[in-house]
Design a protein around this motif. Structure first.
Motif, short mmCIF file in Angstrom:
data_model
loop_
_atom_site.label_atom_id
_atom_site.label_comp_id
_atom_site.label_asym_id
_atom_site.label_seq_id
_atom_site.Cartn_x
_atom_site.Cartn_y
_atom_site.Cartn_z
N ILE A 14 0.85 -1.18 0.00
CA ILE A 14 0.00 0.00 0.00
C ILE A 14 0.89 1.24 0.00
O ILE A 14 1.81 1.36 0.81
CB ILE A 14 -0.94 0.01 1.23
N GLU A 15 0.64 2.12 -0.96
CA GLU A 15 1.44 3.34 -1.12
C GLU A 15 0.70 4.49 -0.44
O GLU A 15 -0.50 4.65 -0.65
CB GLU A 15 1.59 3.63 -2.61
N PRO A 16 1.42 5.28 0.33
CA PRO A 16 0.76 6.42 0.97
C PRO A 16 0.20 7.36 -0.10
O PRO A 16 0.84 7.57 -1.13
CB PRO A 16 1.88 7.10 1.75
N SER A 17 -0.98 7.88 0.15
CA SER A 17 -1.60 8.78 -0.83
C SER A 17 -2.58 9.69 -0.11
O SER A 17 -3.04 9.38 0.99
CB SER A 17 -2.28 7.96 -1.92
N ASP A 18 -2.87 10.83 -0.73
CA ASP A 18 -3.77 11.79 -0.11
C ASP A 18 -5.21 11.27 -0.09
O ASP A 18 -5.93 11.41 0.88
CB ASP A 18 -3.74 13.13 -0.87
N GLY A 19 -5.63 10.67 -1.22
CA GLY A 19 -7.01 10.23 -1.34
C GLY A 19 -7.13 8.75 -1.04
O GLY A 19 -6.69 8.26 0.00
N ALA A 20 -7.75 8.01 -1.98
CA ALA A 20 -7.92 6.58 -1.80
C ALA A 20 -6.54 5.91 -1.82
O ALA A 20 -5.64 6.36 -2.52
CB ALA A 20 -8.78 6.02 -2.93
N PRO A 21 -6.38 4.84 -1.03
CA PRO A 21 -5.09 4.15 -1.00
C PRO A 21 -4.73 3.60 -2.39
O PRO A 21 -5.61 3.16 -3.13
CB PRO A 21 -5.32 3.00 -0.02
N VAL A 22 -3.44 3.66 -2.73
CA VAL A 22 -2.95 3.13 -4.00
C VAL A 22 -2.14 1.87 -3.71
O VAL A 22 -1.30 1.86 -2.81
CB VAL A 22 -2.07 4.17 -4.74
N ALA A 54 -10.49 0.13 -1.05
CA ALA A 54 -11.30 1.35 -1.15
C ALA A 54 -12.62 1.19 -0.40
O ALA A 54 -13.08 2.10 0.30
CB ALA A 54 -11.56 1.69 -2.62
N LEU A 55 -13.22 0.00 -0.54
CA LEU A 55 -14.51 -0.24 0.12
C LEU A 55 -14.34 -0.31 1.64
O LEU A 55 -15.16 0.22 2.40
CB LEU A 55 -15.12 -1.53 -0.44
N ASP A 56 -13.26 -0.96 2.05
CA ASP A 56 -12.95 -1.06 3.48
C ASP A 56 -12.76 0.33 4.08
O ASP A 56 -13.24 0.64 5.16
CB ASP A 56 -11.67 -1.89 3.65
N HIS A 57 -12.06 1.18 3.31
CA HIS A 57 -11.82 2.57 3.68
C HIS A 57 -13.16 3.31 3.86
O HIS A 57 -13.37 4.02 4.85
CB HIS A 57 -11.00 3.21 2.56
N ALA A 58 -14.07 3.10 2.90
CA ALA A 58 -15.38 3.78 2.95
C ALA A 58 -16.23 3.25 4.10
O ALA A 58 -16.90 4.02 4.79
CB ALA A 58 -16.10 3.60 1.61
N LEU A 59 -16.19 1.93 4.32
CA LEU A 59 -17.01 1.33 5.37
C LEU A 59 -16.49 1.72 6.76
O LEU A 59 -17.28 1.83 7.71
CB LEU A 59 -17.02 -0.19 5.23
N ALA A 60 -15.17 1.93 6.87
CA ALA A 60 -14.59 2.30 8.16
C ALA A 60 -15.15 3.64 8.62
O ALA A 60 -15.23 3.91 9.82
CB ALA A 60 -13.07 2.36 8.05
N GLY A 80 0.37 -5.39 -19.82
CA GLY A 80 1.13 -4.97 -18.64
C GLY A 80 2.61 -5.29 -18.85
O GLY A 80 2.98 -6.45 -18.96
N ARG A 81 3.45 -4.27 -18.88
CA ARG A 81 4.87 -4.45 -19.20
C ARG A 81 5.72 -4.68 -17.96
O ARG A 81 5.22 -4.67 -16.84
CB ARG A 81 5.38 -3.21 -19.96
N ASP A 82 7.02 -4.81 -18.19
CA ASP A 82 7.99 -5.08 -17.13
C ASP A 82 8.29 -3.81 -16.33
O ASP A 82 9.36 -3.21 -16.48
CB ASP A 82 9.27 -5.65 -17.76
N LYS A 83 7.33 -3.39 -15.53
CA LYS A 83 7.50 -2.23 -14.65
C LYS A 83 6.42 -2.30 -13.58
O LYS A 83 5.48 -3.11 -13.71
CB LYS A 83 7.40 -0.93 -15.45
N PRO A 84 6.52 -1.51 -12.52
CA PRO A 84 5.51 -1.59 -11.45
C PRO A 84 4.13 -1.17 -11.95
O PRO A 84 4.01 -0.33 -12.84
CB PRO A 84 6.02 -0.59 -10.40
N THR A 85 3.09 -1.79 -11.41
CA THR A 85 1.71 -1.46 -11.75
C THR A 85 1.01 -0.92 -10.51
O THR A 85 1.17 -1.47 -9.42
CB THR A 85 0.97 -2.73 -12.24
N ARG A 86 0.28 0.16 -10.69
CA ARG A 86 -0.46 0.74 -9.57
C ARG A 86 -1.95 0.59 -9.81
O ARG A 86 -2.40 0.53 -10.96
CB ARG A 86 -0.09 2.22 -9.41
N ALA A 87 -2.71 0.56 -8.73
CA ALA A 87 -4.16 0.46 -8.86
C ALA A 87 -4.84 1.16 -7.69
O ALA A 87 -4.32 1.17 -6.57
CB ALA A 87 -4.60 -1.01 -8.91
#
Lengths: 126, 153
Positions: A14-22, A54-60, A80-87
């Motif tokens: 989990i990457e720190p982010s301002d909005g929804a977790p990435v 995201a749903l867990d975040h909203a339900l919390a 999806g190529r040979d590099k990190p993928t974010r979602a």
């Protein structure tokens, strides 16, 4: 939130982010499909985890609740190529019984998604 | 318990040798999940996903995550496409929809059956079901499309 065991197979963090977790998934042998490309199933797994986070975040923010997946539709837009993928997931509607969640996965730019998913969850409250 | 696996060598020769493909090509994510060949026909293929604790998505109940089920069905429906085309073609998943009919029972091997019900030059239409012992009591239903990337639409 503690990610389930399957997230470890995908190597998710989990990457720190301002909005929804990435979530970030590194490119590794364990998530490859055809040589040099991510497996569609691994991308789907990443999208599912992003939706759940995201749903867990909203339900919390409410009284909490257990979630049961009803269905998911995944569109694959780019290999999806040979590099990190974010979602990241986004709860489009949180009702009393049903949640509609969207999730998008990208590599270079968030506005150039490699895949997107729509998911429906039943919410069991109390 | 899994049903006995029929011997593919008893089947008529095919342009696409699914058994050889399944033996040599299940590296990557499918290999990590332990997915193996189970059975096939002219336009369908079955793969097996053994239960493993590290594939769980709901630790409270021990239920498998949907990622492994989608991976299983993506691979089974792909094999169904190549069986029906009777050769391997490079293809890309356009979309895959999955309905979770009920949670998989913890501890049980999941069998994914993919079927290719329509081919055009550019698109392969697939559907399938996954069960954990009783095909009449499936855990998931899928529908999807693949694009054959070696032809211009």
């Amino acid at each position: 939130m503690k990610l389930p065991p399957y997230a470890e197979v995908l190597g998710l963090e989990i990457e720190p982010s301002d909005g929804a977790p990435v979530l970030v998934m590194p490119f590794a042998d364990d998530v490859v499909g055809r040589p040099g490309f991510l497996h569609g199933g691994a991308i789907s797994g990443l999208l599912e985890m992003a939706a759940i986070v995201a749903l867990d975040h909203a339900l919390a923010g409410e009284s909490g609740g257990r979630i049961k997946p009803v269905g998911v539709t995944v569109d694959f837009m780019r290999g999806g190529r040979d590099k990190p993928t974010r979602a990241a997931g986004r709860v489009t509607r949180l009702g009393t019984r049903v949640a509609n969640v969207e999730a998008t996965a990208w590599q270079d730019e968030p506005d150039r998604p490699i895949a997107a998913a729509r998911m429906n969850y039943l919410i069991v409250r109390g | 318990m899994l049903p006995a696996v029929p011997d593919p060598l008893q089947r008529p020769p095919m342009g696409f040798d699914i058994r050889a493909f399944a033996t040599h090509r299940f590296g990557g994510h499918g290999g990590r999940l332990g997915i193996t060949y189970h059975d096939h026909g002219e336009d369908w293929a079955e793969l097996a996903l053994p239960y493993a604790p590290d594939l769980v998505g709901d630790p409270e109940r021990g239920v498998l995550a949907s990622g492994p089920i989608i991976t299983l069905m993506d691979m089974a429906t792909s094999l169904a496409v190549w069986s029906k085309r009777d050769r391997w073609v490079p293809h890309a998943t356009l979309d895959l929809r999955i309905d979770y009919l009920r949670p998989a029972t913890p501890g049980r091997t999941v069998i994914g059956r993919g079927e290719c019900y329509r081919l055009t030059r550019a698109i392969s239409f697939v559907r399938g079901q996954a069960h954990d012992g009783d095909p009449e009591d499936p855990i998931a239903h899928v529908a999807g499309t693949y694009m054959n990337t070696e032809v211009q639409p």
